[in-house]
Write a protein that holds these residues in place. Sequence first.
Motif, mmCIF file in Angstrom:
data_model
loop_
_atom_site.group_PDB
_atom_site.id
_atom_site.type_symbol
_atom_site.label_atom_id
_atom_site.label_comp_id
_atom_site.label_asym_id
_atom_site.label_seq_id
_atom_site.Cartn_x
_atom_site.Cartn_y
_atom_site.Cartn_z
ATOM 1 N N LEU A 1 0.832 -1.201 0.000
ATOM 2 C CA LEU A 1 0.000 0.000 0.000
ATOM 3 C C LEU A 1 0.868 1.252 0.000
ATOM 4 O O LEU A 1 0.609 2.199 -0.753
ATOM 5 C CB LEU A 1 -0.933 0.000 1.212
ATOM 6 C CG LEU A 1 -1.822 1.227 1.363
ATOM 7 C CD1 LEU A 1 -2.760 1.367 0.178
ATOM 8 C CD2 LEU A 1 -2.604 1.142 2.661
ATOM 9 N N ALA A 2 1.919 1.255 0.794
ATOM 10 C CA ALA A 2 2.820 2.411 0.847
ATOM 11 C C ALA A 2 3.475 2.655 -0.506
ATOM 12 O O ALA A 2 3.589 3.807 -0.953
ATOM 13 C CB ALA A 2 3.872 2.201 1.926
ATOM 14 N N ALA B 1 3.732 5.853 -5.416
ATOM 15 C CA ALA B 1 3.659 5.912 -6.874
ATOM 16 C C ALA B 1 2.583 6.884 -7.322
ATOM 17 O O ALA B 1 2.766 7.637 -8.285
ATOM 18 C CB ALA B 1 3.388 4.522 -7.452
ATOM 19 N N ALA B 2 1.462 6.907 -6.625
ATOM 20 C CA ALA B 2 0.385 7.840 -6.972
ATOM 21 C C ALA B 2 0.826 9.275 -6.746
ATOM 22 O O ALA B 2 0.465 10.169 -7.507
ATOM 23 C CB ALA B 2 -0.859 7.530 -6.146
ATOM 24 N N ARG B 3 1.614 9.499 -5.727
ATOM 25 C CA ARG B 3 2.112 10.849 -5.458
ATOM 26 C C ARG B 3 3.079 11.315 -6.525
ATOM 27 O O ARG B 3 3.194 12.506 -6.779
ATOM 28 C CB ARG B 3 2.791 10.888 -4.098
ATOM 29 C CG ARG B 3 1.830 10.828 -2.957
ATOM 30 C CD ARG B 3 2.534 10.951 -1.639
ATOM 31 N NE ARG B 3 1.560 10.872 -0.556
ATOM 32 C CZ ARG B 3 1.783 10.286 0.598
ATOM 33 N NH1 ARG B 3 2.960 9.755 0.857
ATOM 34 N NH2 ARG B 3 0.846 10.248 1.508
ATOM 35 N N LEU B 4 3.790 10.388 -7.153
ATOM 36 C CA LEU B 4 4.745 10.753 -8.189
ATOM 37 C C LEU B 4 4.071 11.152 -9.493
ATOM 38 O O LEU B 4 4.667 11.853 -10.297
ATOM 39 C CB LEU B 4 5.712 9.593 -8.459
ATOM 40 C CG LEU B 4 6.735 9.322 -7.375
ATOM 41 C CD1 LEU B 4 7.524 8.062 -7.713
ATOM 42 C CD2 LEU B 4 7.672 10.494 -7.203
ATOM 43 N N LYS B 5 2.847 10.696 -9.699
ATOM 44 C CA LYS B 5 2.132 11.031 -10.930
ATOM 45 C C LYS B 5 1.822 12.522 -10.922
ATOM 46 O O LYS B 5 1.283 13.060 -9.978
ATOM 47 C CB LYS B 5 0.826 10.247 -11.039
ATOM 48 C CG LYS B 5 1.002 8.780 -11.190
ATOM 49 C CD LYS B 5 -0.342 8.093 -11.261
ATOM 50 C CE LYS B 5 -0.183 6.603 -11.164
ATOM 51 N NZ LYS B 5 -1.451 5.919 -11.112
ATOM 52 N N VAL C 1 6.273 8.775 -14.580
ATOM 53 C CA VAL C 1 6.772 8.602 -13.218
ATOM 54 C C VAL C 1 8.206 8.079 -13.309
ATOM 55 O O VAL C 1 8.641 7.608 -14.347
ATOM 56 C CB VAL C 1 5.887 7.643 -12.400
ATOM 57 C CG1 VAL C 1 4.507 8.216 -12.227
ATOM 58 C CG2 VAL C 1 5.815 6.283 -13.024
ATOM 59 N N LEU C 2 8.931 8.160 -12.220
ATOM 60 C CA LEU C 2 10.327 7.746 -12.224
ATOM 61 C C LEU C 2 10.505 6.276 -11.895
ATOM 62 O O LEU C 2 11.516 5.687 -12.254
ATOM 63 C CB LEU C 2 11.122 8.598 -11.227
ATOM 64 C CG LEU C 2 11.122 10.093 -11.517
ATOM 65 C CD1 LEU C 2 11.876 10.834 -10.421
ATOM 66 C CD2 LEU C 2 11.727 10.379 -12.879
ATOM 67 N N VAL C 3 9.527 5.681 -11.203
ATOM 68 C CA VAL C 3 9.612 4.269 -10.851
ATOM 69 C C VAL C 3 8.348 3.555 -11.312
ATOM 70 O O VAL C 3 7.267 4.146 -11.386
ATOM 71 C CB VAL C 3 9.809 4.055 -9.336
ATOM 72 C CG1 VAL C 3 11.145 4.608 -8.883
ATOM 73 C CG2 VAL C 3 8.698 4.653 -8.532
#
Length: 74
Positions: free
Chosen positions: A16-17, A22-26, A32-34
């Motif tokens: 979940l983390a 990943a959602a925050r990176l969008k 995204v970077l990862v």
Amino acid sequence: MPDYMDHVQELQAESLARHVDAARLKSGGAAVLVCVDCDRPIPAERRAAHPTALRCVYCQSLLEANARHYRGQA
């Protein structure tokens, strides 16, 4: 003493983390970077070729292969 369910819950919390991160990176359609599936870095060449890429080549290939597999069974 931790048991099996404690271990499973820990794995779920980590997953979940990763998905939250990943959602925050969008951001606004930019790549995204990862990878959202495996958390490995997406190479700059892939991000340049596909600016909206969310997955590394390997995970994207798996996703597409699974989609073809399930589509063929319908």
